[in-house]
Design a protein around this motif. Structure first.
Motif, mmCIF file in Angstrom:
data_model
loop_
_atom_site.group_PDB
_atom_site.id
_atom_site.type_symbol
_atom_site.label_atom_id
_atom_site.label_comp_id
_atom_site.label_asym_id
_atom_site.label_seq_id
_atom_site.Cartn_x
_atom_site.Cartn_y
_atom_site.Cartn_z
ATOM 1 N N ALA A 23 0.836 -1.197 0.000
ATOM 2 C CA ALA A 23 0.000 0.000 0.000
ATOM 3 C C ALA A 23 0.873 1.250 0.000
ATOM 4 C CB ALA A 23 -0.903 -0.001 1.217
ATOM 5 N N SER A 24 0.402 2.278 -0.677
ATOM 6 C CA SER A 24 1.130 3.542 -0.703
ATOM 7 C C SER A 24 0.146 4.678 -0.890
ATOM 8 C CB SER A 24 2.156 3.547 -1.829
ATOM 9 O OG SER A 24 1.521 3.408 -3.089
ATOM 10 N N GLY A 25 0.610 5.884 -0.608
ATOM 11 C CA GLY A 25 -0.166 7.073 -0.929
ATOM 12 C C GLY A 25 -0.930 7.700 0.211
ATOM 13 N N ARG A 26 -1.095 6.991 1.317
ATOM 14 C CA ARG A 26 -1.874 7.556 2.415
ATOM 15 C C ARG A 26 -1.561 6.777 3.680
ATOM 16 N NH1 ARG A 26 -8.395 8.745 2.113
ATOM 17 N NH2 ARG A 26 -8.672 9.530 4.224
ATOM 18 N N THR A 27 -1.550 7.470 4.808
ATOM 19 C CA THR A 27 -1.363 6.779 6.079
ATOM 20 C C THR A 27 -2.594 5.932 6.373
ATOM 21 O OG1 THR A 27 -0.013 8.573 6.926
ATOM 22 C CG2 THR A 27 -0.951 7.061 8.537
ATOM 23 N N LEU A 28 -2.360 4.638 6.617
ATOM 24 C CA LEU A 28 -3.482 3.720 6.745
ATOM 25 C C LEU A 28 -4.083 3.691 8.138
ATOM 26 C CD1 LEU A 28 -2.143 0.890 4.469
ATOM 27 C CD2 LEU A 28 -3.893 2.567 3.957
ATOM 28 N N GLY A 29 -3.330 4.129 9.115
ATOM 29 C CA GLY A 29 -3.855 4.351 10.445
ATOM 30 C C GLY A 29 -4.796 3.298 10.965
ATOM 31 N N TYR A 30 -6.082 3.613 11.058
ATOM 32 C CA TYR A 30 -7.064 2.720 11.655
ATOM 33 C C TYR A 30 -7.881 1.971 10.613
ATOM 34 C CZ TYR A 30 -5.774 5.316 15.785
ATOM 35 O OH TYR A 30 -5.076 5.898 16.803
ATOM 36 N N TYR A 31 -7.392 1.884 9.412
ATOM 37 C CA TYR A 31 -8.142 1.231 8.362
ATOM 38 C C TYR A 31 -8.018 -0.279 8.456
ATOM 39 C CZ TYR A 31 -7.979 5.957 6.451
ATOM 40 O OH TYR A 31 -8.072 7.310 6.279
ATOM 41 N N VAL A 32 -8.805 -0.951 7.631
ATOM 42 C CA VAL A 32 -8.807 -2.413 7.569
ATOM 43 C C VAL A 32 -8.431 -2.849 6.164
ATOM 44 C CG1 VAL A 32 -10.298 -4.456 7.595
ATOM 45 C CG2 VAL A 32 -10.443 -2.778 9.447
ATOM 46 N N MET A 33 -7.551 -3.847 6.097
ATOM 47 C CA MET A 33 -7.167 -4.420 4.807
ATOM 48 C C MET A 33 -7.891 -5.745 4.626
ATOM 49 S SD MET A 33 -4.941 -2.335 3.518
ATOM 50 C CE MET A 33 -4.135 -3.310 2.274
ATOM 51 N N GLY A 34 -8.388 -5.967 3.433
ATOM 52 C CA GLY A 34 -9.084 -7.213 3.156
ATOM 53 C C GLY A 34 -8.573 -7.878 1.898
ATOM 54 N N TRP A 35 -8.722 -9.183 1.864
ATOM 55 C CA TRP A 35 -8.463 -9.959 0.647
ATOM 56 C C TRP A 35 -9.795 -10.531 0.164
ATOM 57 C CZ3 TRP A 35 -4.214 -10.181 -2.292
ATOM 58 C CH2 TRP A 35 -2.976 -9.845 -1.731
ATOM 59 N N PHE A 36 -10.012 -10.435 -1.122
ATOM 60 C CA PHE A 36 -11.202 -10.983 -1.760
ATOM 61 C C PHE A 36 -10.751 -11.827 -2.945
ATOM 62 C CE2 PHE A 36 -14.613 -8.575 0.303
ATOM 63 C CZ PHE A 36 -13.871 -7.590 0.937
ATOM 64 N N ARG A 37 -11.651 -12.657 -3.430
ATOM 65 C CA ARG A 37 -11.338 -13.433 -4.624
ATOM 66 C C ARG A 37 -12.574 -13.557 -5.500
ATOM 67 N NH1 ARG A 37 -10.362 -19.433 -1.912
ATOM 68 N NH2 ARG A 37 -12.558 -19.892 -1.419
ATOM 69 N N GLN A 38 -12.308 -13.745 -6.774
ATOM 70 C CA GLN A 38 -13.400 -13.926 -7.729
ATOM 71 C C GLN A 38 -13.008 -15.000 -8.723
ATOM 72 O OE1 GLN A 38 -14.749 -10.368 -9.754
ATOM 73 N NE2 GLN A 38 -16.735 -11.294 -10.146
ATOM 74 N N ALA A 39 -13.760 -16.081 -8.688
ATOM 75 C CA ALA A 39 -13.547 -17.173 -9.628
ATOM 76 C C ALA A 39 -14.360 -16.910 -10.896
ATOM 77 C CB ALA A 39 -13.959 -18.488 -8.987
ATOM 78 N N PRO A 40 -13.971 -17.516 -12.005
ATOM 79 C CA PRO A 40 -14.708 -17.312 -13.255
ATOM 80 C C PRO A 40 -16.180 -17.660 -13.100
ATOM 81 C CG PRO A 40 -12.638 -18.417 -13.687
ATOM 82 C CD PRO A 40 -12.779 -18.372 -12.198
ATOM 83 N N GLY A 41 -17.041 -16.737 -13.511
ATOM 84 C CA GLY A 41 -18.473 -16.987 -13.458
ATOM 85 C C GLY A 41 -19.101 -16.862 -12.087
ATOM 86 N N LYS A 42 -18.315 -16.441 -11.111
ATOM 87 C CA LYS A 42 -18.832 -16.320 -9.747
ATOM 88 C C LYS A 42 -18.690 -14.894 -9.244
ATOM 89 C CE LYS A 42 -18.055 -21.101 -8.341
ATOM 90 N NZ LYS A 42 -17.489 -21.993 -7.291
ATOM 91 N N GLU A 43 -19.419 -14.584 -8.178
ATOM 92 C CA GLU A 43 -19.323 -13.279 -7.580
ATOM 93 C C GLU A 43 -18.060 -13.180 -6.716
ATOM 94 O OE1 GLU A 43 -24.081 -12.162 -7.232
ATOM 95 O OE2 GLU A 43 -22.858 -12.352 -5.437
#
Length: 123
Positions: A23-43
């Protein structure tokens, strides 16, 4: 905030990969980082989340016990260690930042997104 995900690739079932999200460009401080995934044809689906400060983590049931999310504040980087990979883990994995500061699974709450990295689990 700019996010750069990396570490995807082709791995055999049962193997491991570690994804990184810088991550770059802003102090992340109290934020939350998440990982998501998307398979073909799925949400897009939630995988894991971690606050930028604190020890709480949250995982989707489908990855609990196999995946570990962690962060390195000095490097402004979040990691997703993926073990015991299965073919159904095949997807484009993206990292995102949630400015609300809570561990949330709904991607609508995440404001900034990286470009995604492809993980293919196949023999």
């Amino acid at each position: 905030v700019q996010l750069q995900a990396s570490g995807g690739g082709l791995v055999q079932p049962g193997g491991s990969l570690r994804l990184s999200c810088a991550a770059s460009g802003r102090t992340l401080g109290y934020y939350v980082m998440g990982w998501f995934r998307q398979a073909p044809g799925k949400e897009r689906e939630f995988v894991a989340a971690i606050p930028w400060a604190g020890d709480n983590t949250w995982y989707a049931d489908s990855v609990k016990g196999r995946f570990t999310i962690s962060r390195d504040n000095a490097k402004n980087t979040v990691y997703l260690q993926m073990n015991s990979l299965m073919p159904e883990d095949t997807a484009v994995y993206s990292c995102a930042v949630n400015l609300i500061g809570q561990l949330l699974a709904d991607p609508a709450y995440y404001r900034y997104w990286g470009q995604g990295t492809l993980v293919t689990v196949s023999s």
